[in-house]
Design a protein around this motif. Structure first.
Motif, PDB file in Angstrom:
ATOM      1  N   ASP A 125       0.836  -1.198   0.000  1.00 32.88           N
ATOM      2  CA  ASP A 125       0.000   0.000   0.000  1.00 32.88           C
ATOM      3  C   ASP A 125       0.865   1.241   0.000  1.00 32.88           C
ATOM      4  OD1 ASP A 125      -2.211  -1.580   0.050  1.00 32.88           O
ATOM      5  OD2 ASP A 125      -2.248  -1.714   2.249  1.00 32.88           O
ATOM      6  N   SER A 126       0.329   2.275  -0.621  1.00 31.94           N
ATOM      7  CA  SER A 126       1.113   3.501  -0.713  1.00 31.94           C
ATOM      8  C   SER A 126       0.185   4.711  -0.745  1.00 31.94           C
ATOM      9  CB  SER A 126       1.960   3.464  -1.981  1.00 31.94           C
ATOM     10  OG  SER A 126       1.111   3.363  -3.104  1.00 31.94           O
ATOM     11  N   TYR A 127       0.783   5.862  -0.566  1.00 33.80           N
ATOM     12  CA  TYR A 127       0.023   7.107  -0.730  1.00 33.80           C
ATOM     13  C   TYR A 127       0.842   8.042  -1.598  1.00 33.80           C
ATOM     14  CZ  TYR A 127       3.043   9.160   2.877  1.00 33.80           C
ATOM     15  OH  TYR A 127       4.114   9.620   3.592  1.00 33.80           O
ATOM     16  N   THR A 128       0.151   9.067  -2.161  1.00 34.92           N
ATOM     17  CA  THR A 128       0.809   9.928  -3.133  1.00 34.92           C
ATOM     18  C   THR A 128       0.792  11.379  -2.661  1.00 34.92           C
ATOM     19  OG1 THR A 128       0.062   8.464  -4.878  1.00 34.92           O
ATOM     20  CG2 THR A 128       0.797  10.642  -5.549  1.00 34.92           C
ATOM     21  N   VAL A 129       1.959  11.989  -2.717  1.00 34.38           N
ATOM     22  CA  VAL A 129       2.019  13.431  -2.470  1.00 34.38           C
ATOM     23  C   VAL A 129       2.627  14.083  -3.707  1.00 34.38           C
ATOM     24  CG1 VAL A 129       2.266  13.141   0.018  1.00 34.38           C
ATOM     25  CG2 VAL A 129       4.293  13.317  -1.414  1.00 34.38           C
ATOM     26  N   TYR A 130       2.424  15.388  -3.835  1.00 33.73           N
ATOM     27  CA  TYR A 130       2.891  16.082  -5.029  1.00 33.73           C
ATOM     28  C   TYR A 130       3.945  17.108  -4.662  1.00 33.73           C
ATOM     29  CZ  TYR A 130      -1.068  13.832  -7.154  1.00 33.73           C
ATOM     30  OH  TYR A 130      -1.937  12.884  -7.597  1.00 33.73           O
ATOM     31  N   ALA A 131       4.764  17.451  -5.623  1.00 33.60           N
ATOM     32  CA  ALA A 131       5.765  18.488  -5.404  1.00 33.60           C
ATOM     33  C   ALA A 131       5.986  19.232  -6.713  1.00 33.60           C
ATOM     34  CB  ALA A 131       7.080  17.853  -4.936  1.00 33.60           C
ATOM     35  N   ASN A 132       6.089  20.557  -6.629  1.00 28.52           N
ATOM     36  CA  ASN A 132       6.358  21.354  -7.830  1.00 28.52           C
ATOM     37  C   ASN A 132       7.822  21.752  -7.872  1.00 28.52           C
ATOM     38  OD1 ASN A 132       3.666  21.126  -8.133  1.00 28.52           O
ATOM     39  ND2 ASN A 132       3.213  23.321  -8.051  1.00 28.52           N
ATOM     40  N   PHE A 133       8.391  21.671  -9.083  1.00 30.34           N
ATOM     41  CA  PHE A 133       9.799  22.055  -9.242  1.00 30.34           C
ATOM     42  C   PHE A 133       9.922  23.013 -10.410  1.00 30.34           C
ATOM     43  CE2 PHE A 133      10.035  17.943  -7.175  1.00 30.34           C
ATOM     44  CZ  PHE A 133      11.014  18.141  -6.208  1.00 30.34           C
ATOM     45  N   GLU A 134      10.906  23.898 -10.343  1.00 31.11           N
ATOM     46  CA  GLU A 134      11.166  24.775 -11.488  1.00 31.11           C
ATOM     47  C   GLU A 134      11.752  23.969 -12.639  1.00 31.11           C
ATOM     48  OE1 GLU A 134      13.607  28.248 -10.782  1.00 31.11           O
ATOM     49  OE2 GLU A 134      12.328  28.711  -9.036  1.00 31.11           O
TER      50      GLU A 134
END
Lengths: 155, 268, 253
Positions: A38-47
């Protein structure tokens, strides 16, 4: 040759072949590309993602805790938006953790390094990591260095 | 049981552009041994293949028991072939099976009988050809004559209406030749099977055939029982039956004469 | 030129016939026949595949080491060996060896059956020779070649092949050998694509060998020519289709 013997020898051959495929799968290649369990997802913004790929690893203190599963563009900010799928065993990341794109060795593979923050709340599924640091682009670094040298001389 | 089992009417057949048959009529009567004689290379085997439906005539008809062979569907042909037995020149035994399994093969494929029944039938057929005790040998361990006898046992395993023999005597020593002749006769008479023997071994074939056709140059040259054939006025037939070196079929390959050849080189 | 097209057309029709016969009409799948054929196609090729795999791995390790050591990158030997074996050398060399060993034997066997009238005999016993003779052999090829390829690759990479030379003799670190290989070789991208290649090669070799045998001239010369043609045509097929497959599976074009 007797029929039973033939059957036994053929059975042996088939087992050998299947064993060889399994060996190639688990010993030679790396089947752990996806995230197990099982897993969960997070997001990240990069230039700038600078050569990060889907399947690149996500590390916390050098330990693999997940994978990059999606690379896209945030239509509002024109930054890249990256989905990090992290194993449920590691639901311990503080909310103010930061993500940076790092390089393994001088010319090695890109990966994401997470640095834990101090917040008591943790990142949940669908959250966005606020603090990010883009990939080091070698040309920019060299350019900056030359520019600094030049301006240092001027002074 | 009377009349024709196989009726061949006005059959034309071409291999490429070369005509093999140009208008052949042959009747194969039930319960009789019919011989097809002719020199090598006249397509005697082709005739058998026309009857079994492996080849189709370009013109004319081949009827087996009232059915036109060339108009049968694939499954119809397979049904027909279950009523046919064929003995090939080499025996055509399956090399990866024992003698017993070879004879049992058509039974296992088609009869739906139990292994016990099959065992009984196979033993009967092998007994008939005198090779019951050779049943565990492989085809490679058999002599040519024995292989043909096994093939005969296989050909009659399903109890066919017609057995076709393709050059059964070629390359056999006198003893196995005699055995084969006796077998062909006894299979025909005891089992009430119709037989077609294709051969160029004139004396052996005529000794057992009830009726014979001589085929050459795509036509039936002569037909009748052996006495009729032997009494034929045709020089060609006489040369063929008696094996004379020269006659209507020239000893020399056609072309300019010896004298002309010498003269052309300026020798004579 | 027309004969070329005639060959192509006839072999394609033959393939359709073969594929149509793959669907069993009668309920009983002839497992006995299939086992027999896997034995003669697969088991009989095992020795040459194992021995060749070992030697290919050894020479690859030797050459790879010599080149890598000049860059001080000999720890990457596992990557070089792993990728080149799994992606290219394993499927291609196994395919070529298999065409020479099993393909030619199949063509000769079927051609000889044609020459000794066994095929005609089957037809006259109302048995479909395509179903009885060709289908089990084709399936045996399709099963055996991918397995043989995997065995070849394991032998080349493993303890008797490249590992023996690279790690045990030349002193590359064993841990680095395996871990770098693991990091570089992808299951889907490399191992699975290698398997796909070997399946395609098996399809080609089976088709070519059976076609050549089935349509061989019924003489000893015809059988000889059929075996030669089998080896030549399937080798060309393997090398040609390998290029196409590499371009398709790994991209780069």
């Amino acid at each position: 040759m007797h029929n039973r013997t033939v059957e036994a020898v053929v059975g042996f051959f088939l087992c050998l072949g299947v064993a060889a495929i399994l060996l190639l799968t688990f010993q030679v290649s790396d089947l752990q590309r996806g995230v197990n369990g099982d897993s969960y997802t997070v997001y990240a913004n990069f230039e700038n993602t600078g050569g990060l790929k889907v399947g690149s690893s996500v590390n916390l203190a050098g330990v693999n805790i997940g994978r990059v599963t999606e690379i896209g563009i945030d239509e509002q900010t024109f930054e890249s938006r990256i989905a990090l799928t992290i194993q449920n065993d590691y639901q311990i990341l503080p909310k103010d953790s930061s993500a940076s794109i790092l390089t393994a060795g001088l010319l090695g593979e890109k990966y994401i390094g997470i640095e834990a923050g101090g917040d008591l709340k943790t990142l949940k599924d669908g959250d966005t990591v606020r603090f990010t640091e883009s990939a080091l682009v070698l040309e920019q670094v060299i350019g900056q260095f030359l520019f600094n040298q030049a301006s240092a001389k001027d002074e | 049981m009377s009349g024709n089992l196989v009726t061949v009417r006005d059959v034309h057949f071409y291999r490429g552009k070369r005509p093999i048959y140009s208008g052949v009529d042959i009747d194969i009567r039930r319960g009789k041994i019919t011989a097809i004689l002719g020199p090598s290379g006249t397509g005697k085997t082709t005739l058998l293949r026309l009857i079994s439906g492996q080849l189709k005539a370009s013109q004319g008809s081949v009827e087996f028991d009232g059915k036109n062979v060339s108009q049968l569907s694939r499954s119809g042909l397979f049904e027909l072939r279950k009523r046919l037995g064929m003995l090939f020149q080499t025996g055509a035994l399956l090399t990866d099976l024992t003698v017993f399994d070879n004879v049992a093969y058509p039974l296992r494929e088609h009869s739906g009988k139990s292994e016990k029944e099959i065992f009984k039938i196979v033993l009967d057929k092998l007994e008939a050809v005198g090779l019951r005790n050779a049943r565990d040998l492989m085809p490679s361990e058999l002599s040519g004559g024995m292989a043909r006898r096994v093939a005969l046992a296989r050909a009659i395993a399903l109890g066919p209406d017609l057995v076709m023999y393709d050059e059964p005597f070629t390359g056999q020593d006198p003893i196995s030749m005699g055995v084969l002749i006796k077998l062909i006769r006894s299979v025909n008479d005891d089992l009430g099977i119709t037989s077609v023997v294709v051969s160029h071994d004139v004396d052996e074939v005529l000794s057992i055939a009830d009726y014979a056709y001589i085929v050459a140059d795509g036509k039936v040259i002569c037909q009748g029982d052996s006495d009729t054939l032997r009494a034929s006025q045709s020089e060609w037939v006489q040369q063929f039956l008696n094996g004379k070196a020269d006659g209507p079929v020239s000893f020399h390959f056609p072309g300019p004469s010896y004298q002309d050849d010498l003269a052309a080189e300026g020798i004579a | 030129m027309t004969t070329f097209f005639a060959h192509l057309g006839r072999s394609f029709l033959f393939l359709l016939q073969l594929l149509a016969a793959l669907v069993p009409t009668s309920g009983k799948l002839r497992l006995r026949l299939l086992t027999q054929q896997i034995w003669s196609v697969g088991n009989q090729s095992l020795v040459i595949i194992v021995v060749s795999g070992v030697f290919v791995g050894m020479v690859l390790a030797l050459q790879g080491y010599r080149t890598l050591v000049t860059f001080g990158a000999e720890e990457s030997l596992g990557v070089v060996v792993g990728l080149s074996i799994v992606r290219e050398l394993g499927p291609v060399l196994t395919g070529l060896l298999f065409a020479g060993r099993a393909g030619s034997a199949l063509a000769a066997e079927i051609g000889l059956m044609r020459a000794t009238e066994q095929i005609d005999g089957l037809e006259l016993m109302a048995v479909d020779p395509v179903r009885r003779l060709l289908v089990p052999r084709f399936l045996a090829v399709m099963i055996s070649l991918p397995l043989l390829t995997a065995i070849f690759s394991c032998m080349a990479i493993g303890a008797a092949g490249a590992h023996l030379i690279g790690v045990d003799l030349l002193g590359v670190d064993g841990g680095a050998y395996w871990s770098q290989m693991k990091a570089a070789v992808d299951f889907q991208g490399d191992v699975l694509n290698g398997v796909i290649k070997s399946v395609v090669f098996a399809f080609g070799v089976g088709w070519i060998a059976l076609y050549q045998g089935y349509f061989a001239a019924p003489t000893s010369e015809g059988v000889g020519r059929a075996t030669t043609r089998t080896v030549v045509t399937s080798s060309l097929f393997i090398l040609g289709s390998n290029f196409v497959l590499t371009a398709l599976l790994f991209g780069g074009l």
